[in-house]
Design an enzyme around this catalytic site. Structure first.
Site, PDB file in Angstrom:
ATOM      1  N   GLN A  48       0.806  -1.222   0.000  1.00 44.74           N
ATOM      2  CA  GLN A  48       0.000   0.000   0.000  1.00 44.74           C
ATOM      3  C   GLN A  48       0.843   1.278   0.000  1.00 44.74           C
ATOM      4  O   GLN A  48       0.339   2.344  -0.330  1.00 44.74           O
ATOM      5  CB  GLN A  48      -0.947  -0.008   1.197  1.00 44.74           C
ATOM      6  CG  GLN A  48      -1.969  -1.133   1.127  1.00 44.74           C
ATOM      7  CD  GLN A  48      -2.914  -1.145   2.313  1.00 44.74           C
ATOM      8  OE1 GLN A  48      -2.616  -1.741   3.334  1.00 44.74           O
ATOM      9  NE2 GLN A  48      -4.044  -0.483   2.195  1.00 44.74           N
ATOM     10  N   HIS A  68      -1.377  -5.262 -12.884  1.00 46.25           N
ATOM     11  CA  HIS A  68      -0.767  -5.141 -14.212  1.00 46.25           C
ATOM     12  C   HIS A  68      -1.540  -5.905 -15.278  1.00 46.25           C
ATOM     13  O   HIS A  68      -1.554  -5.507 -16.443  1.00 46.25           O
ATOM     14  CB  HIS A  68       0.695  -5.634 -14.175  1.00 46.25           C
ATOM     15  CG  HIS A  68       1.578  -4.773 -13.312  1.00 46.25           C
ATOM     16  ND1 HIS A  68       2.772  -5.184 -12.797  1.00 46.25           N
ATOM     17  CD2 HIS A  68       1.401  -3.507 -12.860  1.00 46.25           C
ATOM     18  CE1 HIS A  68       3.311  -4.212 -12.066  1.00 46.25           C
ATOM     19  NE2 HIS A  68       2.478  -3.185 -12.085  1.00 46.25           N
ATOM     20  N   ASP A  81       2.604   0.561  -7.923  1.00 44.89           N
ATOM     21  CA  ASP A  81       3.954   0.586  -8.514  1.00 44.89           C
ATOM     22  C   ASP A  81       4.850   1.616  -7.816  1.00 44.89           C
ATOM     23  O   ASP A  81       6.021   1.368  -7.570  1.00 44.89           O
ATOM     24  CB  ASP A  81       3.884   0.936 -10.006  1.00 44.89           C
ATOM     25  CG  ASP A  81       3.374  -0.230 -10.843  1.00 44.89           C
ATOM     26  OD1 ASP A  81       3.008  -1.272 -10.262  1.00 44.89           O
ATOM     27  OD2 ASP A  81       3.332  -0.094 -12.084  1.00 44.89           O
ATOM     28  N   ARG A 106       3.699   0.307  12.989  1.00 45.68           N
ATOM     29  CA  ARG A 106       3.462  -1.023  12.421  1.00 45.68           C
ATOM     30  C   ARG A 106       3.565  -0.945  10.889  1.00 45.68           C
ATOM     31  O   ARG A 106       2.870  -0.139  10.265  1.00 45.68           O
ATOM     32  CB  ARG A 106       2.064  -1.515  12.843  1.00 45.68           C
ATOM     33  CG  ARG A 106       1.661  -2.815  12.198  1.00 45.68           C
ATOM     34  CD  ARG A 106       0.301  -3.331  12.713  1.00 45.68           C
ATOM     35  NE  ARG A 106      -0.038  -4.541  12.015  1.00 45.68           N
ATOM     36  CZ  ARG A 106      -1.117  -4.706  11.240  1.00 45.68           C
ATOM     37  NH1 ARG A 106      -2.008  -3.724  11.111  1.00 45.68           N
ATOM     38  NH2 ARG A 106      -1.328  -5.837  10.624  1.00 45.68           N
ATOM     39  N   HIS A 151       1.104  -9.056   4.889  1.00 45.99           N
ATOM     40  CA  HIS A 151      -0.049  -8.165   4.720  1.00 45.99           C
ATOM     41  C   HIS A 151      -0.462  -8.221   3.240  1.00 45.99           C
ATOM     42  O   HIS A 151      -0.372  -7.248   2.497  1.00 45.99           O
ATOM     43  CB  HIS A 151       0.305  -6.740   5.162  1.00 45.99           C
ATOM     44  CG  HIS A 151      -0.889  -5.875   5.464  1.00 45.99           C
ATOM     45  ND1 HIS A 151      -1.055  -5.203   6.654  1.00 45.99           N
ATOM     46  CD2 HIS A 151      -1.985  -5.558   4.732  1.00 45.99           C
ATOM     47  CE1 HIS A 151      -2.179  -4.511   6.634  1.00 45.99           C
ATOM     48  NE2 HIS A 151      -2.775  -4.710   5.468  1.00 45.99           N
ATOM     49  N   ASN A 195      -1.863 -10.618   8.670  1.00 55.37           N
ATOM     50  CA  ASN A 195      -2.866  -9.574   8.826  1.00 55.37           C
ATOM     51  C   ASN A 195      -4.192  -9.986   8.198  1.00 55.37           C
ATOM     52  O   ASN A 195      -4.262 -10.289   7.011  1.00 55.37           O
ATOM     53  CB  ASN A 195      -2.391  -8.292   8.126  1.00 55.37           C
ATOM     54  CG  ASN A 195      -3.425  -7.185   8.225  1.00 55.37           C
ATOM     55  OD1 ASN A 195      -3.656  -6.641   9.294  1.00 55.37           O
ATOM     56  ND2 ASN A 195      -4.077  -6.862   7.113  1.00 55.37           N
ATOM     57  N   TYR A 338     -13.172  -1.884  12.689  1.00 51.74           N
ATOM     58  CA  TYR A 338     -13.624  -0.675  12.000  1.00 51.74           C
ATOM     59  C   TYR A 338     -15.092  -0.345  12.229  1.00 51.74           C
ATOM     60  O   TYR A 338     -15.448   0.801  12.375  1.00 51.74           O
ATOM     61  CB  TYR A 338     -13.366  -0.798  10.489  1.00 51.74           C
ATOM     62  CG  TYR A 338     -11.895  -0.661  10.124  1.00 51.74           C
ATOM     63  CD1 TYR A 338     -11.346   0.573   9.804  1.00 51.74           C
ATOM     64  CD2 TYR A 338     -11.050  -1.760  10.125  1.00 51.74           C
ATOM     65  CE1 TYR A 338      -9.999   0.722   9.483  1.00 51.74           C
ATOM     66  CE2 TYR A 338      -9.697  -1.634   9.809  1.00 51.74           C
ATOM     67  CZ  TYR A 338      -9.184  -0.386   9.498  1.00 51.74           C
ATOM     68  OH  TYR A 338      -7.850  -0.255   9.192  1.00 51.74           O
ATOM     69  N   GLU A 407      -5.314  -2.136  14.220  1.00 54.75           N
ATOM     70  CA  GLU A 407      -5.851  -1.178  13.241  1.00 54.75           C
ATOM     71  C   GLU A 407      -7.193  -0.654  13.709  1.00 54.75           C
ATOM     72  O   GLU A 407      -8.017  -1.423  14.250  1.00 54.75           O
ATOM     73  CB  GLU A 407      -6.094  -1.827  11.865  1.00 54.75           C
ATOM     74  CG  GLU A 407      -4.867  -1.982  11.023  1.00 54.75           C
ATOM     75  CD  GLU A 407      -5.187  -2.536   9.644  1.00 54.75           C
ATOM     76  OE1 GLU A 407      -6.254  -2.214   9.074  1.00 54.75           O
ATOM     77  OE2 GLU A 407      -4.363  -3.315   9.140  1.00 54.75           O
TER      78      GLU A 407
HETATM   79  C1  NOJ Z   1      -7.615  -3.408   6.875  1.00 53.50           C
HETATM   80  C2  NOJ Z   1      -6.390  -3.739   6.086  1.00 53.50           C
HETATM   81  O1  NOJ Z   1      -5.477  -4.430   6.895  1.00 53.50           O
HETATM   82  C3  NOJ Z   1      -5.743  -2.527   5.449  1.00 53.50           C
HETATM   83  O2  NOJ Z   1      -4.800  -2.976   4.512  1.00 53.50           O
HETATM   84  C4  NOJ Z   1      -6.800  -1.638   4.834  1.00 53.50           C
HETATM   85  O3  NOJ Z   1      -6.251  -0.591   4.106  1.00 53.50           O
HETATM   86  C5  NOJ Z   1      -7.688  -1.118   5.947  1.00 53.50           C
HETATM   87  N1  NOJ Z   1      -8.348  -2.241   6.576  1.00 53.50           N
HETATM   88  C6  NOJ Z   1      -8.780  -0.150   5.490  1.00 53.50           C
HETATM   89  O4  NOJ Z   1      -9.660  -0.806   4.662  1.00 53.50           O
END
Ligand code: NOJ
Length: 513
Positions: A48, A68, A81, A106, A151, A195, A338, A407
């Site tokens: 990311q 790609h 990229d 992290r 991840h 993850n 979340y 997270e």
């Molecule tokens: C969980 C994921 O681990 C992370 O990669 C993602 O960007 C976030 N949630 C938000 O969606």
């Protein structure tokens, strides 16, 4: 950290009871302290943010391959990229950590940056150098690295061999983990093996909504789950036996768990069962007393498989040895949380899902209330009481394990006036404090994310950063949002103050960082 964990376990006498409700009406005019020694961090992940997708010996992973070969499967047809170019700009990243005053950061390792062939027959020195530089730069300023081994960026070559559905992945992952422990275990004290197993298995292999975009529902996600869990446990034991003494660190798994609220009291059992499918399938084998997959999953999937004409259950079995290997194989409960969903189960939810499939196996439906505050992501609404209930549930169900929130965060569109994010962080931290007050052993909190980044199938259209990233500038300029100032103040004072209005003119580095 170990010392802290032990202390936490010893003084933990209050076990949370099953939660029914909690009033969230409180006096928000008085700042609320976090426990002494509470740890704050932020999180990102390799694909990311890093970029440098083919630089210095890095080989292709499943996200390189997907973006790609099928670019517009991603909403804005973008890819990682270059992403945030953290491969070159890591010093600026560490500077931001210092600005925020983070205790830890992290990030994840890119498997194919370290092992170009996917296997440990050859180590890619340039990739190792990148992580050494990042880790050493952080340690220079007393910022602890928390390293996630996996991840989501599996070597594409291993995907050609079936990826997480091939039982050999257990050894592939364990070999890679050992290399990482050998290379960085002297300096890294916090490790996360994998993850979000649910997203890897269900979205990657069952629903085709994440790389490698495979849709073999009701079958492949369960094969993945078993292999992934055993791979996690094998890595855990390698660390425990061969490295823990040298590094004195801790290692665990990060599980994504939303809260599931029954629509009416008659949906309570169904909500409990859905929760066992959704994320209990990954937590139960590790954190429950009995181990193994949750009984409701084993029974339901076996019965449905028989009805559907399968010669055996679509849910693979663990051997006795694997069950034992998995039980207790995490020093902490890494929680990615979340949002919350409401669940109901009645005649209308039967037979509406594809068969076989994960959701047909669950047999219930969920939704979110329209009045809940909404982010830029369709699945993410602010429901802080759900966070409280979830923490109480984890504590009650798994004998109050130490929890690291690995997270938690909120998405917006571009712009640095992110009041929605500020409100979300405050309300979720407040709910977390309620749970801590009730005896839940939450010891650390990680905001997702330090900065905007490639949000998987949503590309750069949904922003999760405390810092905004300008993808039109070659320098990928990072600018603190209002939430960055608020988070900084929370960390500096170790308290939550709803009245704090930040002066957002200038971001400075405080003494000590
Ligand atoms: C969980 C994921 O681990 C992370 O990669 C993602 O960007 C976030 N949630 C938000 O969606």
């Amino acid at each position: 950290m170990i010392r802290h964990l032990k202390l936490v376990l010893v003084i933990s006498t209050s076990i949370c009871l099953l939660v029914q409700s909690k009033t969230v009406n409180k006096d928000r005019n008085t700042p609320r302290p976090f426990p002494k020694g509470f740890l704050f961090g932020t999180s990102t992940a390799s694909y990311q943010t890093e970029g440098g997708w083919n630089l210095d010996g890095k080989s292709e992973n499943i996200w390189d391959h997907l973006t790609h070969t099928n670019p517009c499967s991603v909403k804005d047809c973008s890819n990682g990229d270059i992403a945030n170019d953290s491969y070159h700009l890591y010093k600026r990243d560490v500077e931001m950590m210092r600005e925020l005053g983070l205790h830890f950061y992290r990030f994840s390792l890119s498997w194919t940056r370290i092992l170009s062939s996917s296997f440990p027959n050859k180590i890619n020195d340039a990739g190792v150098q990148y992580y050494n530089n990042l880790i050493d730069e952080m340690l220079k300023y007393n910022i602890e690295p928390m390293v996630t081994l996996y991840h989501w960026d599996l070597p594409q070559q291993l995907q050609l061999l079936g990826g997480w559905t091939n039982p050999h992945v257990v050894d592939w992952f364990a070999d890679y983990a050992r290399v990482a422990f050998e290379l960085f275990g002297d300096r890294v004290k916090y490790w996360v093996t994998v993850n979000e197993p649910r997203q890897i298995c269900y979205q990657g292999y069952g629903a085709a909504t994440m790389a490698p975009l495979i849709a073999i529902p009701g079958i492949a996600e369960y094969m993945c789950a078993k292999n992934l869990l055993v791979a996690h446990a094998k890595a855990y034991h390698i660390y425990d036996k061969e490295f823990r003494d040298k590094g004195a660190g801790v290692i665990g798994i990060s599980i994504s768990a939303d809260w599931i609220e029954p629509e009416t009291p008659k949906d309570t059992q169904a909500a409990f069962e859905a929760l066992q499918f959704e994320w209990g399938q990954y937590a139960h084998p590790i954190f429950s007393e009995a181990g193994d997959f949750p009984p409701v999953m084993k029974e339901r999937i076996a019965a449905k498989s028989a009805e559907q004409g399968f010669p055996r259950s679509r849910l693979p079995e663990f051997s006795k040895k694997e069950i034992e290997m998995l039980r207790g194989s995490s020093d902490f409960f890494g929680l990615n949380h979340y949002s919350t969903n409401i669940l109901y189960k009645n005649a209308s939810t039967q037979g509406i899902f594809e068969k076989p499939s994960f959701y047909d196996d669950i047999g219930a439906a969920t939704y979110q209330r329209p009045e809940w505050p909404t982010s830029a992501s369709f699945w993410l609404k602010s429901v802080p009481w759900g966070f409280y209930k979830l923490l109480r549930f984890i504590s009650d169900e798994y004998n109050n394990p130490p929890v690291i929130i690995t997270e938690n965060g909120w998405s917006t569109l571009t712009g640095i006036e992110d009041d929605g994010r500020v409100a979300y962080y405050r309300d979720y931290l407040d709910a977390m404090l309620d749970a801590i007050e009730d005896g839940c052993e939450v010891i650390a909190y990680t905001a997702w994310s330090l900065m905007d980044n490639f949000e998987w199938m949503q590309g750069y259209t949904e922003r999760f950063g405390l810092y905004e990233v300008d993808y039109n500038s070659p320098q990928r300029t990072r600018t603190p949002r209002k939430s960055a100032f608020v988070y900084k103040q929370i960390i500096r004072t170790n308290q939550l103050d709803y009245d704090y209005v930040p002066d957002t003119n200038e971001m400075t580095i405080d003494e000590g960082h």
